[in-house]
Enzyme design. Structure first.
Site, PDB file in Angstrom:
ATOM      1  N   HIS B  61     -23.890  20.540 -42.761  1.00  0.00           N
ATOM      2  CA  HIS B  61     -22.653  21.163 -42.272  1.00  0.00           C
ATOM      3  C   HIS B  61     -22.997  22.331 -41.375  1.00  0.00           C
ATOM      4  CE1 HIS B  61     -23.655  23.678 -45.711  1.00  0.00           C
ATOM      5  NE2 HIS B  61     -22.672  24.515 -45.482  1.00  0.00           N
ATOM      6  N   HIS B  63     -22.325  25.616 -41.362  1.00  0.00           N
ATOM      7  CA  HIS B  63     -22.526  27.019 -41.712  1.00  0.00           C
ATOM      8  C   HIS B  63     -23.955  27.368 -41.297  1.00  0.00           C
ATOM      9  CE1 HIS B  63     -19.048  27.141 -44.833  1.00  0.00           C
ATOM     10  NE2 HIS B  63     -18.659  27.577 -43.642  1.00  0.00           N
ATOM     11  N   ASP B  65     -26.451  29.091 -42.193  1.00  0.00           N
ATOM     12  CA  ASP B  65     -27.649  29.062 -43.041  1.00  0.00           C
ATOM     13  C   ASP B  65     -28.176  27.646 -43.230  1.00  0.00           C
ATOM     14  OD1 ASP B  65     -25.174  28.818 -44.484  1.00  0.00           O
ATOM     15  OD2 ASP B  65     -26.270  29.003 -46.370  1.00  0.00           O
ATOM     16  N   HIS B  66     -27.491  26.668 -42.649  1.00  0.00           N
ATOM     17  CA  HIS B  66     -27.969  25.286 -42.730  1.00  0.00           C
ATOM     18  C   HIS B  66     -28.411  24.721 -41.383  1.00  0.00           C
ATOM     19  CE1 HIS B  66     -26.810  24.525 -47.000  1.00  0.00           C
ATOM     20  NE2 HIS B  66     -26.165  25.651 -46.739  1.00  0.00           N
ATOM     21  N   HIS B 139     -16.562  21.076 -49.481  1.00  0.00           N
ATOM     22  CA  HIS B 139     -16.912  22.440 -49.118  1.00  0.00           C
ATOM     23  C   HIS B 139     -15.825  23.009 -48.214  1.00  0.00           C
ATOM     24  CE1 HIS B 139     -19.619  25.759 -49.062  1.00  0.00           C
ATOM     25  NE2 HIS B 139     -20.028  25.627 -47.829  1.00  0.00           N
ATOM     26  N   ASP B 209     -23.924  21.942 -49.910  1.00  0.00           N
ATOM     27  CA  ASP B 209     -23.072  23.000 -50.474  1.00  0.00           C
ATOM     28  C   ASP B 209     -21.782  22.344 -50.945  1.00  0.00           C
ATOM     29  OD1 ASP B 209     -25.015  24.682 -49.539  1.00  0.00           O
ATOM     30  OD2 ASP B 209     -23.662  25.995 -48.419  1.00  0.00           O
ATOM     31  N   HIS B 267     -30.094  27.159 -53.485  1.00  0.00           N
ATOM     32  CA  HIS B 267     -29.015  27.871 -52.788  1.00  0.00           C
ATOM     33  C   HIS B 267     -28.558  29.084 -53.600  1.00  0.00           C
ATOM     34  CE1 HIS B 267     -25.241  28.378 -50.393  1.00  0.00           C
ATOM     35  NE2 HIS B 267     -25.991  27.855 -49.446  1.00  0.00           N
TER      36      HIS B 267
END
Lengths: 300, 300
Positions: B61, B63, B65-66, B139, B209, B267
């Site tokens: 996805h 976000h 941090d990914h 999510h 997530d 995570h």
């Protein structure tokens, strides 16, 4: 106080635990970030730089090794609940990129980013204690350098002498900026009798990624500290030209012709594991040269 | 052989030298990258993962941090002269982002990226040795998990026995897939007389997530190893709901209900410096739980 802390000293490809470009300029109580390669926020954590204190970020150009870490830094500032405005000085397309990245993440930052697209050369930030200006450098894509200057500081009042010469405190502000005082009975009190000289204003220039270009000299003339890239050692002059970068001898020549106080060199190619030769080669032309080492603060 | 190597086990805000999400799945001679938080290319260098061997990257996805480390990884692959095609499975807007970042840098990659936008659940990569499929998770923004499965492996020829029963080598390929052999004089040679069983196919699911969602169970049922996020300890169930994340107990409950072989959790929120409680809390529900630790390879 003016100092530069190196967070990344490598060129595009991270190697040998060296990171892409990022620097912190400390000017009295202000922190400025110049460029923000991938991993800059981790380097800040490692070297105990307080993200929250940064109000101005300057991005020289849109090659990734100079900005891929910016969106992560901004996002983290948001996660930490920052409310302070952030001023971002960068090539215009960066705004579109950041907006897109925030939009796809469905993220609204809790603080305001004031985006200032780089264009003409000139002053970007004007403060009573300092100014920051930008200038064009010669790279493969549009690229800017930045010059940080303390402005003329006020002279220091000598309280003993002002008392002795009966200068009223209401005149102190004018004394600080160099005026003489005339007493009621017409005596002239020269400024230098009652004040001490202001500390010398200091200056730092960051010339980003650039090919050898003598047009740079006027823009950085006489700064106390010049950062100039040295992607290659002196034997790779041809490659430097092809890739719009510089060798040690070229950077040192510019520093010498510009009459700067000290030269700090960085943006080392990942070809090189050891950096010793960068220093020694540059010193052949400009003896007062130092290496930009990560985690080290250089006082100007 | 199926194994998972953890490159980043932290949630969005890097902390305590933990990094945002990235994992390498090794499946025989193939390397797959799942998610690519900022600094992934540095983590790969640190843990000696060969970037050049990665042919498939899966992004769960958008976000940051990914995926904030993806453009740096791709750019570095280009600088290293990669020519091998790269397959990228990710939410559709990522293509626009990458295209924009390459355009502003005036960069043309020396290799081709095949962009596969994630949409329907189902098989993404089908190979004679394995398949990779995706499934939706719950999510705050569209998000996908990935399931890696070895397909039925061929049975192993026993050369001594095939010789003894006079099976010609031209029939070996059919033997491998379970056929019996009939000799010219009509004798039936049963497959199990001349072959050994294939190794058991292994499976791994990465559920990205996600909030606690029992719809996940069917999608990961019976995998040998399940990665499930545990952003929070069990006392922060309310916060987990608000932020579409999970607690230790929630992840372990899903693992238990899905009958997986082993649970690996990660995570971790940057609230937590120590990770011990994550493991012990999850084990209260699902004893065969391990922590995702950076730099460690977990054999499935």
């Amino acid at each position: 106080m003016l100092a530069v802390t190196i967070l990344g000293n490598n060129s595009a490809l991270p190697a040998f635990d060296r990171h892409p470009t990022a620097q912190i300029v400390t000017l009295d109580e202000f922190l400025f970030l110049i460029d923000c390669g991938e991993g800059t926020q981790m380097q800040m954590a490692k070297y105990k730089i307080r993200r929250s204190c940064i109000q101005h970020i300057f991005i020289s150009h849109l090659h990734g090794d100079h900005y891929f870490g910016l969106i992560g830094l901004i996002t983290s500032m948001g996660l930490l609940g920052r409310e302070l405005d952030l001023h971002l000085y960068a090539p215009a397309p960066l705004k579109e990129l950041i907006d897109l990245q925030l939009r796809v993440a469905d993220t609204t930052l809790p603080f305001t980013i004031h985006f200032h697209p780089l264009g003409d050369e000139g002053v970007l930030v004007r403060h009573e204690k300092f100014q920051v200006s930008c200038f064009r450098v010669n790279h493969r894509i549009p690229c800017w350098g930045f010059r940080f200057e303390q402005v003329r500081a006020p002279r220091r009042i000598n309280p003993e002498k002002t008392l002795q010469h009966e200068v009223p405190s209401s005149f102190y502000d004018r004394l600080k900026w160099g005026e003489n005082y005339t007493t009621k009975d017409g005596r002239l009190i020269l400024n230098e009798w009652v004040t001490d000289p202001a500390p010398k204003p200091r200056s730092y220039a960051y010339s980003a990624d650039t090919s050898y270009d003598e047009n740079l000299i006027d823009k950085i003339k006489g700064v106390d500290l010049l950062y100039h890239e040295t992607t290659y050692l002196k034997d790779l002059g041809e490659r430097a030209i092809q890739r719009f970068h510089c060798t040690t001898h070229q950077a040192a020549t510019i520093a010498s012709m510009a009459g700067v106080g000290q030269l700090i060199i960085g943006h080392f190619s990942s070809k090189y594991e050891k950096l010793d030769l960068f220093e020694s080669e540059a010193r052949e032309i400009f003896p007062n040269t130092i290496l930009a080492l990560e985690g080290v603060s250089y006082r100007v």
